[in-house]
Design a protein around this motif. Structure first.
Motif, mmCIF file in Angstrom:
data_model
loop_
_atom_site.group_PDB
_atom_site.id
_atom_site.type_symbol
_atom_site.label_atom_id
_atom_site.label_comp_id
_atom_site.label_asym_id
_atom_site.label_seq_id
_atom_site.Cartn_x
_atom_site.Cartn_y
_atom_site.Cartn_z
ATOM 1 N N MET A 1 0.841 -1.384 0.004
ATOM 2 C CA MET A 1 0.040 0.045 0.263
ATOM 3 C C MET A 1 0.871 1.233 0.090
ATOM 4 S SD MET A 1 -3.042 -0.983 0.223
ATOM 5 C CE MET A 1 -3.542 -2.627 -0.114
ATOM 6 N N GLY A 2 0.644 2.031 -1.103
ATOM 7 C CA GLY A 2 1.420 3.474 -0.934
ATOM 8 C C GLY A 2 2.903 2.986 -1.619
ATOM 9 N N CYS A 3 2.680 2.432 -2.736
ATOM 10 C CA CYS A 3 3.976 1.781 -3.527
ATOM 11 C C CYS A 3 4.931 3.124 -4.116
ATOM 12 C CB CYS A 3 3.668 0.834 -4.427
ATOM 13 S SG CYS A 3 2.874 1.440 -5.928
ATOM 14 N N GLY A 4 4.183 4.269 -4.190
ATOM 15 C CA GLY A 4 5.064 5.124 -4.786
ATOM 16 C C GLY A 4 5.535 5.088 -6.082
ATOM 17 N N VAL A 5 6.770 4.985 -6.202
ATOM 18 C CA VAL A 5 7.549 4.705 -7.694
ATOM 19 C C VAL A 5 7.901 3.425 -7.728
ATOM 20 C CG1 VAL A 5 7.912 7.313 -8.055
ATOM 21 C CG2 VAL A 5 9.454 5.896 -7.107
ATOM 22 N N GLY A 6 7.610 2.674 -6.645
ATOM 23 C CA GLY A 6 7.665 1.063 -7.012
ATOM 24 C C GLY A 6 9.123 0.406 -6.618
ATOM 25 N N GLU A 7 9.798 1.082 -5.606
ATOM 26 C CA GLU A 7 11.233 0.414 -5.322
ATOM 27 C C GLU A 7 10.864 -0.897 -4.320
ATOM 28 O OE1 GLU A 7 10.734 3.660 -4.101
ATOM 29 O OE2 GLU A 7 12.162 4.878 -5.347
ATOM 30 N N LEU A 8 10.222 -0.792 -3.502
ATOM 31 C CA LEU A 8 9.805 -1.659 -2.742
ATOM 32 C C LEU A 8 9.073 -2.944 -3.501
ATOM 33 C CD1 LEU A 8 10.224 -3.317 -0.114
ATOM 34 C CD2 LEU A 8 8.252 -2.053 0.796
ATOM 35 N N ALA A 9 8.348 -2.407 -4.315
ATOM 36 C CA ALA A 9 7.487 -3.550 -5.261
ATOM 37 C C ALA A 9 8.395 -3.966 -6.055
ATOM 38 C CB ALA A 9 6.370 -2.693 -5.842
ATOM 39 N N ALA A 10 9.246 -3.742 -6.685
ATOM 40 C CA ALA A 10 10.077 -4.394 -7.586
ATOM 41 C C ALA A 10 11.128 -5.153 -6.884
ATOM 42 C CB ALA A 10 10.874 -3.220 -8.301
ATOM 43 N N HIS A 11 11.407 -4.606 -5.740
ATOM 44 C CA HIS A 11 12.617 -5.640 -4.847
ATOM 45 C C HIS A 11 11.685 -6.798 -4.354
ATOM 46 C CE1 HIS A 11 15.567 -6.804 -1.671
ATOM 47 N NE2 HIS A 11 14.472 -6.923 -0.996
ATOM 48 N N LEU A 12 10.315 -6.728 -3.743
ATOM 49 C CA LEU A 12 9.857 -8.061 -3.483
ATOM 50 C C LEU A 12 9.499 -8.674 -4.775
ATOM 51 C CD1 LEU A 12 7.280 -6.127 -0.865
ATOM 52 C CD2 LEU A 12 9.079 -7.830 -0.447
ATOM 53 N N ALA A 13 9.375 -8.348 -5.702
ATOM 54 C CA ALA A 13 9.211 -9.133 -7.010
ATOM 55 C C ALA A 13 10.106 -9.834 -7.513
ATOM 56 C CB ALA A 13 8.626 -8.327 -8.266
ATOM 57 N N GLY A 14 11.310 -9.227 -7.181
ATOM 58 C CA GLY A 14 12.772 -9.835 -7.435
ATOM 59 C C GLY A 14 12.903 -11.074 -6.525
ATOM 60 N N LEU A 15 12.354 -10.926 -5.303
ATOM 61 C CA LEU A 15 12.464 -12.006 -4.314
ATOM 62 C C LEU A 15 11.647 -13.293 -4.647
ATOM 63 C CD1 LEU A 15 12.830 -9.938 -1.125
ATOM 64 C CD2 LEU A 15 14.755 -11.270 -2.346
ATOM 65 N N GLY A 16 10.575 -13.116 -5.483
ATOM 66 C CA GLY A 16 9.632 -14.188 -6.003
ATOM 67 C C GLY A 16 8.177 -13.718 -5.704
ATOM 68 N N TYR A 17 7.988 -12.670 -4.941
ATOM 69 C CA TYR A 17 6.548 -12.425 -4.510
ATOM 70 C C TYR A 17 5.713 -11.992 -5.917
ATOM 71 C CZ TYR A 17 7.509 -12.273 0.465
ATOM 72 O OH TYR A 17 7.671 -12.487 1.870
ATOM 73 N N ALA A 18 4.727 -12.568 -5.881
ATOM 74 C CA ALA A 18 3.424 -11.842 -6.957
ATOM 75 C C ALA A 18 3.082 -10.475 -6.160
ATOM 76 C CB ALA A 18 2.565 -12.760 -7.175
ATOM 77 N N VAL A 19 3.205 -9.445 -6.903
ATOM 78 C CA VAL A 19 3.012 -8.312 -6.162
ATOM 79 C C VAL A 19 1.944 -7.328 -6.679
ATOM 80 C CG1 VAL A 19 3.942 -5.934 -5.532
ATOM 81 C CG2 VAL A 19 5.468 -7.990 -5.420
ATOM 82 N N ASP A 20 1.035 -6.938 -6.179
ATOM 83 C CA ASP A 20 -0.018 -5.920 -6.193
ATOM 84 C C ASP A 20 0.588 -4.665 -5.525
ATOM 85 O OD1 ASP A 20 -1.732 -7.781 -7.331
ATOM 86 O OD2 ASP A 20 -3.118 -7.690 -5.913
ATOM 87 N N ALA A 21 0.989 -3.816 -6.443
ATOM 88 C CA ALA A 21 1.378 -2.563 -5.806
ATOM 89 C C ALA A 21 0.604 -1.358 -5.925
ATOM 90 C CB ALA A 21 2.808 -2.191 -6.577
ATOM 91 N N VAL A 22 0.022 -0.914 -4.958
ATOM 92 C CA VAL A 22 -1.201 -0.093 -4.993
ATOM 93 C C VAL A 22 -0.669 1.333 -4.331
ATOM 94 C CG1 VAL A 22 -3.457 0.300 -3.610
ATOM 95 C CG2 VAL A 22 -2.404 -1.984 -4.141
ATOM 96 N N ASP A 23 -1.266 2.405 -4.914
ATOM 97 C CA ASP A 23 -0.935 3.505 -4.550
ATOM 98 C C ASP A 23 -1.907 4.526 -4.998
ATOM 99 O OD1 ASP A 23 1.949 5.270 -3.699
ATOM 100 O OD2 ASP A 23 0.252 6.515 -4.833
#
Length: 154
Positions: A1-23
Motif C-alpha cells: 500500500m502506498g507503493c510510490g514509484v515502486g522500489e519496494l514492489a520491484a524488490h519484493l517481485a525480485g524475491l519471488g513475490y507476486a506483487v500488487d503495488a497499490v498507490d
C-alpha cells in the motif's frame, strides 16, 4: 500500500513475490511502470476512500505500508481492515520514520511513540525493529477469519 514509484514492489517481485503495488497517485504509478515494467500489478486505489474490489480476493501473505501510516486519517480502521486481507500466517509491515529522529518541519511524515504504540492494539503478535531513524512494525493476526478481525462498525 502506498507503493510510490515502486522500489519496494520491484524488490519484493525480485524475491519471488507476486506483487500488487497499490498507490492513490496515477503519476507515481506511471513512473513505477516506466521504471520497473510489469514486475508488479500496478493498482490505482485510495485505500481509505475507494472500493477494494481491485485487490486480490484470496488475500495476501504480506502487506507493506512504507512511509504511508502517518498520512492515513483512519489509521486504526485501515490497518485492521488490511489485516482482514491477510491469509493465515500473513503479516502486515508498517515502515515509518520516527518522530524523535525527524526534523520539526517534516514531523508530519513520522509517527511518535504514542502513535506507534497505538498501532500494536488488536494484533495477536507485534514486533518492532528500529534502524536509522525508522521503525519497522511487524503485525500478525487477526486475519480475516479471526473473531477479533470482524468489523462491527458497519
Amino acid at each position: 500500500m502506498g507503493c510510490g514509484v515502486g522500489e519496494l514492489a520491484a524488490h519484493l517481485a525480485g524475491l519471488g513475490y507476486a506483487v500488487d503495488a497499490v498507490d492513490w497517485s496515477e503519476t507515481a504509478l506511471a513512473e513505477a511502470r516506466a521504471h520497473h515494467g510489469d514486475v508488479a500489478r500496478w493498482v490505482r486505489l485510495d485505500v481509505e476512500g475507494d472500493d477494494w474490489e481491485p485487490l486480490h480476493p484470496d488475500g495476501y501473505d504480506l502487506i507493506t505500508l512504507r512511509f504511508v501510516a502517518a498520512f492515513l486519517t483512519t489509521r486504526d480502521h485501515t490497518l485492521h481492515a488490511l489485516g482482514r486481507r491477510l491469509r493465515p500466517g500473513g503479516v502486515l509491515v508498517v515502515i515509518t520514520p520516527l518522530a524523535a529522529d525527524t526534523p520539526a518541519e517534516r514531523r508530519g511524515i513520522a509517527l511518535d511513540e504514542n502513535e506507534l504504540a497505538a498501532l500494536n492494539s488488536g494484533w495477536r503478535s507485534t514486533e518492532r525493529h528500529d534502524t536509522e531513524g525508522s521503525a519497522f512494525l511487524v503485525l500478525r493476526g487477526p486475519h480475516r477469519n479471526s473473531p477479533l478481525a470482524r468489523d462491527t462498525s458497519s
